[in-house]
Design an enzyme around this catalytic site. Structure first.
Site, PDB file in Angstrom:
ATOM      1  N   LYS A  88       0.811  -1.229   0.000  1.00  0.00           N
ATOM      2  CA  LYS A  88       0.000   0.000   0.000  1.00  0.00           C
ATOM      3  C   LYS A  88       0.843   1.277   0.000  1.00  0.00           C
ATOM      4  O   LYS A  88       0.428   2.306  -0.519  1.00  0.00           O
ATOM      5  CB  LYS A  88      -0.925   0.011   1.219  1.00  0.00           C
ATOM      6  CG  LYS A  88      -2.010  -1.055   1.186  1.00  0.00           C
ATOM      7  CD  LYS A  88      -3.093  -0.709   0.193  1.00  0.00           C
ATOM      8  CE  LYS A  88      -4.211  -1.752   0.172  1.00  0.00           C
ATOM      9  NZ  LYS A  88      -5.083  -1.580  -1.005  1.00  0.00           N
ATOM     10  N   GLU A 110     -10.042   6.232   2.586  1.00  0.00           N
ATOM     11  CA  GLU A 110     -10.897   5.210   3.171  1.00  0.00           C
ATOM     12  C   GLU A 110      -9.997   4.077   3.627  1.00  0.00           C
ATOM     13  O   GLU A 110      -8.906   3.893   3.097  1.00  0.00           O
ATOM     14  CB  GLU A 110     -11.884   4.686   2.114  1.00  0.00           C
ATOM     15  CG  GLU A 110     -11.325   3.619   1.159  1.00  0.00           C
ATOM     16  CD  GLU A 110     -10.215   4.109   0.227  1.00  0.00           C
ATOM     17  OE1 GLU A 110     -10.034   5.331   0.102  1.00  0.00           O
ATOM     18  OE2 GLU A 110      -9.520   3.260  -0.360  1.00  0.00           O
ATOM     19  N   SER A 375       1.945  -9.746  -0.742  1.00  0.00           N
ATOM     20  CA  SER A 375       1.634  -8.311  -0.701  1.00  0.00           C
ATOM     21  C   SER A 375       1.783  -7.676   0.677  1.00  0.00           C
ATOM     22  O   SER A 375       1.981  -6.484   0.788  1.00  0.00           O
ATOM     23  CB  SER A 375       0.227  -8.069  -1.231  1.00  0.00           C
ATOM     24  OG  SER A 375      -0.702  -8.857  -0.514  1.00  0.00           O
TER      25      SER A 375
END
Lengths: 398, 262
Positions: A88, A110, A375
Site C-alpha cells: 500500500k 478510506e 503483498s
C-alpha cells in the site's frame, strides 16, 4: 491499444460514473497526474522515497522449502518487507507527492482493515499533510490496533456509521467529504478502483512490483515465469504485478479472490460471482442483487472484504488475459500456516489467499516456475487467526 | 403533464416551480401514493421521486437514512412503476424520477424507459451519470420521448456547461453547493451570479437544488431562477411526523409554509 483509453476505459470497463461535482475533482487530479508523470523531478523524488524510505527494491525470494513441498519452483515478491508492512505504501507515496504538486493541504482516505489507512497516515506525517481517515464503525471495532497506529501517526480516524459500516461505506463517505472540501483536499484512494483516473494512477504506482519482479526473475532464472499469482480484493497488488507482464502472453496470470464462507454463501469473489454494473464510479464486476443494490461482501481477510473490483481486472477476465480463482477463509488460514511453518514468513491474510491457491495450482503445474506476490505481512492478522483457531478447536471438541 | 407544459403554465402566471423530492418507499411502500397526492394538493408543481440505492454517494445523512429504510422495506423499481401507474389519473402535475445509475442498468434501459412511458412519467435525472457517459442512455430516452435532466454545479467549467445544456431536456438542475444534499446556508449574490451565467447559455428553465430548507431560501432563490427543488427538508419532516395523527394534513401545511403560501 492504450489501456485505459482517454476516457478511462479498459474495453467496456472503467469510465467516470460520478456526480457532476466529482467530475471536476477528477479532472484536476487527471491533469496534474499526466503532467507529473512526465516530470523528471517528480520521478526522482518518488524514486528517492521508495528506495530510502519505503525500502525498495523488495527481494524476490526463492522459497525452497515451499517449492519442494508443492513440487513447483516458487518465488515470492516480498512486498511484506516494505515500510508499514504492505504494498500500500507504493501508492500512498505516489499520490502523496501528487497531492503536494496540486498544492493540497489535507489528505483523506478510506480504509477497511486499516492497512491503507496506516500507509496514508504515514505518508501524511512524512510529507506534512493534515490527515483524515474514514473507517467503518464495524472495522474500527475489529481493528483497534490499526486505529491506534493511525492516531499515533497523527491522523484523525472518522467512524462511518452509515450503510453496512464497512469499507464500501467508508469509500462513500470519503467521496462525500471530497466534493465538499475539494479546494484544499486530495482523496487518496487505496486501490485500482473508483472513477478514472484512479484505476490508472494506482496501477501505475503499483507497477513497480511487476517491473522489479520481471528484472529479478530474468536475472535469477534467465527466463520469465510460467505463472504469476496474486490475491485480488480491489486488485492493486495484482495489477501492479501483472501489468508489466501484460504483453508476455506466455506468462499466465492468476488472480485469487476471497470465497469467504464459500461461493454459495457470503464471499468477496466479485469477478467469479458478480455481475457487470456501476459502483463507486466505475463500470466493472460487482456483487449485487437482482435490483442492482450492492451486496455486503465477506472475507476473513479485511483487505479483500469489498463488493467491487478494479475495472482493469474485469477487462483481463473478459479478454481471458488472466484467470481468477478463489480460496475460502478456511483454505486461506491453511495457506497462512503453510508459509509460516515452511518458510518462517508470516503472510497477511490477504496474501495467504495467493499462497493457499498454490496448492490447487500445484496439481496441474508440476515443476513449473511460479512467482507470487506476497503483498503484506501477517502481524496484523495474528488475532484473527488465533480467534479462528480457538473456534475451530471448540468445534472439534464438541 | 410534461415539464415543458408545466413551465409554460408557470411562466404565464409569473410563478416559479416548487419541486418536491421524496424517496420512494419511505417511510414504507404503501405511503408513497398518499404523500404524492398530498404534495399535489399542497401546490407542489413537480414531484421528484427518488429510486432508493444502497450507496447514495451524493446524499447527506437525511436522505441516506430514508433510502436505507425504503430498501429494508423491500422497495424496487417495479413497485415504483406499479404505484405510479395507479396514480396516473389522479396526479395532474409532472412526475420525474431521480436515481443512481446501477439500478436502472440492471433493470434494463429499454425496459426502464418503456415502463416510465406507460406510467406517465416524463423525465428522469441520474446523479452519477455525467454527460460524457450518457450517450446510449440519451439515445434510449429519446426513443421513448423521455426528458433527461443533467446537473450543473458551481465548479462546472464554462465549456462543459454548454455540453450539459445541449444534452438536457425539461430543465437544468443547478446544484447550489459543492457538496452533498442536506440543509445549508447560502451566499445569495454568488448563487445568483452563477445562475445568471448559466441562463445565458441555455433557453431551458434552471432549477436549483441541494441545501434549500427554509421559506426564505425558497423565496429568494426562486426570484432569480425558474424554480427550486426541496428534498432533505421534506424527508426529515416525513421522518419526524409520519406516525402522528393527521400526518398528511401536517405535511400539506408544511409544504404550503415552505412555498410561502401558508
Amino acid at each position: 491499444m492504450k489501456l485505459p483509453d482517454n476516457r478511462g476505459y479498459f474495453g467496456e470497463f472503467g469510465g467516470k460514473f460520478v456526480p457532476e461535482t466529482i467530475s471536476y475533482c477528477l479532472e484536476e487530479v487527471e491533469r496534474v497526474y499526466h503532467k507529473q508523470k512526465k516530470s523528471k523531478v517528480f520521478k526522482k523524488e518518488l524514486d528517492f522515497y521508495l528506495k530510502e524510505y519505503a525500502g525498495r527494491p523488495t527481494l524476490l525470494y526463492y522459497a525452497e522449502n515451499l517449492s519442494k513441498y508443492l513440487g513447483m519452483k516458487v518465488y515470492l515478491k516480498r512486498e511484506d518487507l516494505l515500510h508499514t508492512g504492505a504494498h500500500k505504501i507504493n501508492n500512498a507515496l505516489g499520490q502523496g507527492l501528487l497531492a503536494k504538486a496540486m498544492g493540497k493541504k489535507r489528505i483523506i482516505a478510506e480504509t477497511g482493515a486499516g492497512q491503507h489507512g496506516v500507509a496514508v497516515a504515514t505518508v501524511c506525517s512524512l510529507l506534512g499533510f493534515k490527515c483524515d481517515i474514514f473507517m467503518g464503525q464495524e472495522d474500527i471495532e475489529r481493528q483497534s490496533m490499526n486505529v491506534f497506529r493511525m492516531k499515533v501517526l497523527g491522523a484523525k480516524v472518522i467512524p462511518v456509521t452509515t450503510g453496512s459500516c464497512t469499507l464500501k461505506d467508508a469509500c462513500n463517505e470519503a467521496f462525500r467529504d471530497w466534493v465538499t472540501n475539494v479546494s484544499d483536499t486530495h482523496y487518496l484512494l487505496g486501490s485500482c478502483l473508483g472513477p478514472h483516473p484512479y484505476p490508472l494512477i494506482v496501477r501505475d504506482f503499483q507497477s513497480v512490483i511487476g517491473k522489479e519482479a520481471r528484472v529479478q526473475i530474468l536475472k535469477k532464472e534467465r527466463r520469465l515465469p510460467d505463472y504469476l499469482v496474486a490475491c485480488v480484493g480491489g486488485g492493486s497488488n495484482a495489477i501492479g504485478l501483472f501489468y508489466p507482464f501484460y504483453k508476455d502472453k506466455k506468462v499466465k496470470l492468476i488472480g485469487v479472490e476471497a470465497a469467504g464462507f464459500g461461493l454459495q454463501s457470503y464471499n468477496a469473489a466479485t469477478l467469479v460471482k458478480g455481475k457487470i454494473g456501476v459502483f463507486q464510479g466505475t463500470m466493472s464486476y460487482v456483487l449485487q442483487d437482482s435490483q442492482g443494490q450492492i451486496k455486503n461482501a465477506h472475507s476473513i481477510a479485511p483487505g479483500l472484504d469489498y463488493p467491487g473490483v478494479g475495472p482493469e481486472h474485469s477487462f483481463y477476465k473478459d479478454t481471458k488475459r488472466a484467470v481468477y480463482g478463489t480460496v475460502t477463509d478456511k483454505e486461506a488460514i491453511e495457506g497462512f500456516k503453510m508459509l509460516s511453518e515452511l518458510e518462517g514468513i508470516i503472510p497477511a491474510l490477504e496474501s495467504s489467499h495467493a499462497i493457499a491457491y498454490l496448492r490447487k495450482l500445484s496439481k496441474k503445474a508440476k515443476n513449473r516456475l511460479v512467482l507470487v506476490c506476497l503483498s503484506g505481512r501477517g502481524d496484523k492478522d495474528l488475532d484473527i487467526v488465533r480467534q479462528a483457531q480457538i473456534s475451530a478447536d471448540t468445534k472439534k471438541r464438541r | 403533464m410534461r415539464l415543458k407544459e408545466k413551465f409554460n403554465q408557470l411562466k404565464k402566471k409569473g410563478k416559479k416551480a416548487f419541486i418536491a423530492y421524496i424517496p420512494f418507499g419511505f417511510p414504507d411502500i404503501k405511503s408513497t401514493k398518499g404523500i404524492c397526492l398530498a404534495l399535489q394538493e399542497a401546490g407542489a408543481d413537480i414531484i421528484e421521486v427518488g429510486i432508493p440505492f444502497s450507496d447514495p454517494l451524493a446524499d447527506g445523512p437525511i436522505i441516506q437514512q430514508a433510502t436505507t429504510v425504503a430498501l429494508n422495506k423491500g422497495a424496487t423499481i417495479s413497485m415504483i412503476f406499479e404505484a405510479m401507474e395507479k396514480l396516473k389519473k389522479s396526479l395532474k402535475i409532472p412526475v420525474m424520477l431521480m436515481s443512481y445509475y446501477n439500478p436502472i442498468l440492471q433493470f434494463g434501459r429499454e425496459r426502464f424507459f418503456g415502463r416510465m412511458k406507460k406510467a406517465g412519467i416524463g423525465a428522469v435525472t441520474i446523479v452519477d451519470l455525467p454527460v460524457e457517459e450518457s450517450l446510449e442512455y440519451k439515445k434510449t430516452a429519446e426513443k421513448f420521448d423521455i426528458d433527461t435532466i443533467f446537473f450543473v454545479t458551481p465548479v462546472t467549467p464554462s465549456k462543459r456547461i454548454s455540453k450539459i445544456a445541449k444534452a438536457s431536456r425539461g430543465f437544468i438542475y443547478y446544484v447550489s453547493v459543492t457538496g452533498i444534499t442536506g440543509p445549508r446556508d447560502f451566499n445569495y449574490s454568488s448563487l445568483k451570479k452563477h445562475i445568471d451565467i448559466l441562463k445565458k447559455k441555455t433557453s431551458l428553465p434552471v432549477c436549483v437544488g441541494f441545501g434549500i430548507h427554509t421559506k426564505k431560501q425558497v423565496k429568494v432563490i426562486s426570484s432569480f431562477s425558474d424554480g427550486v427543488i426541496v428534498g432533505s427538508e421534506i424527508v426529515s419532516f416525513i421522518a419526524a411526523n409520519h406516525s402522528k395523527n393527521d400526518f398528511l394534513k401536517k405535511l400539506k401545511k408544511q409544504i404550503l409554509s415552505l412555498k410561502g403560501d401558508g
